[in-house]
Scaffold this active site. Structure first.
Site, mmCIF file in Angstrom:
data_model
loop_
_atom_site.group_PDB
_atom_site.id
_atom_site.type_symbol
_atom_site.label_atom_id
_atom_site.label_comp_id
_atom_site.label_asym_id
_atom_site.label_seq_id
_atom_site.Cartn_x
_atom_site.Cartn_y
_atom_site.Cartn_z
ATOM 1 N N GLY A 98 0.879 -1.136 0.010
ATOM 2 C CA GLY A 98 0.122 0.016 0.046
ATOM 3 C C GLY A 98 0.973 1.275 0.137
ATOM 4 O O GLY A 98 0.260 2.308 0.207
ATOM 5 N N CYS A 99 2.112 1.194 -0.104
ATOM 6 C CA CYS A 99 3.022 2.598 -0.088
ATOM 7 C C CYS A 99 3.096 3.017 -1.550
ATOM 8 O O CYS A 99 2.976 2.433 -2.413
ATOM 9 C CB CYS A 99 4.540 1.715 0.226
ATOM 10 S SG CYS A 99 5.788 3.038 0.417
ATOM 11 N N GLY A 100 3.309 4.272 -1.545
ATOM 12 C CA GLY A 100 3.553 4.980 -2.743
ATOM 13 C C GLY A 100 4.600 4.717 -3.575
ATOM 14 O O GLY A 100 4.796 4.658 -4.614
ATOM 15 N N LEU A 101 5.609 3.814 -2.980
ATOM 16 C CA LEU A 101 6.855 3.399 -3.532
ATOM 17 C C LEU A 101 6.634 1.926 -3.953
ATOM 18 O O LEU A 101 7.593 1.298 -4.709
ATOM 19 C CB LEU A 101 8.033 3.383 -2.539
ATOM 20 C CG LEU A 101 8.342 4.560 -2.033
ATOM 21 C CD1 LEU A 101 9.759 4.485 -1.087
ATOM 22 C CD2 LEU A 101 8.882 5.565 -3.229
ATOM 23 N N ALA A 102 5.297 1.153 -3.931
ATOM 24 C CA ALA A 102 5.126 -0.018 -4.440
ATOM 25 C C ALA A 102 5.167 -0.177 -5.833
ATOM 26 O O ALA A 102 5.845 -1.171 -6.320
ATOM 27 C CB ALA A 102 3.549 -0.435 -3.995
#
Length: 158
Positions: A34-38
Site C-alpha cells: 500500500g506504499c506510494g513506492l510500491a
C-alpha cells in the site's frame, strides 16, 4: 551467526532459513503493497528476471511498521504483488524492521550498514545488498529505484 542461518518466516507462517540462497547475490527489501513506492515492485521484478540466471535474487519481506501500509497478511501481500506487478521473486512472512521486535535478519542488516537514521530503517523499500559469500555490502534508500542499482548488480555478477 551467518545470514544464511537466521530463521525467517515464510508467507504461510512456517519458518525457514536463507540457506537455499547461499552463493547468490541478494537484494533484501522490506516491502509494503500500500506504499506510494510500491511501483518499485516492477523494477525489482525486472532485476530478478534479468539476473536470476546469473545467481541473483530479490527477497521481499512485507512490513507494516510505516503508516500501516501493509495491512494484508503475508500471503495476501504476495498474491497482490503477483497480480498487480507480476512478481515472481521470493516473498517471505511479515517482519518488523525497527524497534524492540526487530527481526534478527534486519537487526544484522542494519548493524552492518548504517543509514541516514543510524541503524533504523527509514521507510518501506529500504534495500540491502548481500554478496554471494553472505557479506552485507550496502544499504539503499527507499527512494533509490531498482533501475538506479542495476549497473552495480550487473558488475557484481560479472
Amino acid at each position: 551467526m551467518s545470514i544464511y542461518e537466521i530463521e525467517v518466516p515464510t508467507i504461510d507462517g512456517a519458518s525457514t532459513t536463507l540457506e537455499e540462497f547461499k552463493g547468490q547475490l541478494l537484494l533484501i527489501v522490506n516491502t509494503a503493497s500500500g506504499c506510494g513506492l510500491a511501483p518499485q515492485f516492477e523494477g525489482l521484478e525486472k532485476l530478478y528476471s534479468e539476473f536470476n540466471v546469473k545467481g541473483f535474487s530479490v527477497l521481499g519481506f512485507p512490513c507494516n511498521q510505516f503508516a500501516g501500509q501493509e495491512p494484508l497478511t503475508a500471503e495476501q501481500a504476495a498474491a497482490n504483488c503477483q497480480l498487480t506487478y507480476n512478481t515472481t521473486f521470493p516473498m517471505f512472512g511479515k517482519v518488523k524492521v525497527n524497534g524492540p521486535e526487530t527481526h534478527p535478519l534486519f537487526a544484522l542488516l542494519k548493524e552492518e550498514t548504517k543509514g541516514l537514521l543510524g541503524e533504523k530503517v527509514k521507510w518501506n523499500f529500504t534495500k540491502f545488498l548481500v554478496a554471494k559469500d553472505g557479506t552485507i555490502l550496502k544499504r539503499f534508500a527507499p527512494t533509490t529505484t531498482p533501475e538506479q542499482i542495476r549497473d552495480e548488480i550487473a558488475s557484481l555478477l560479472s
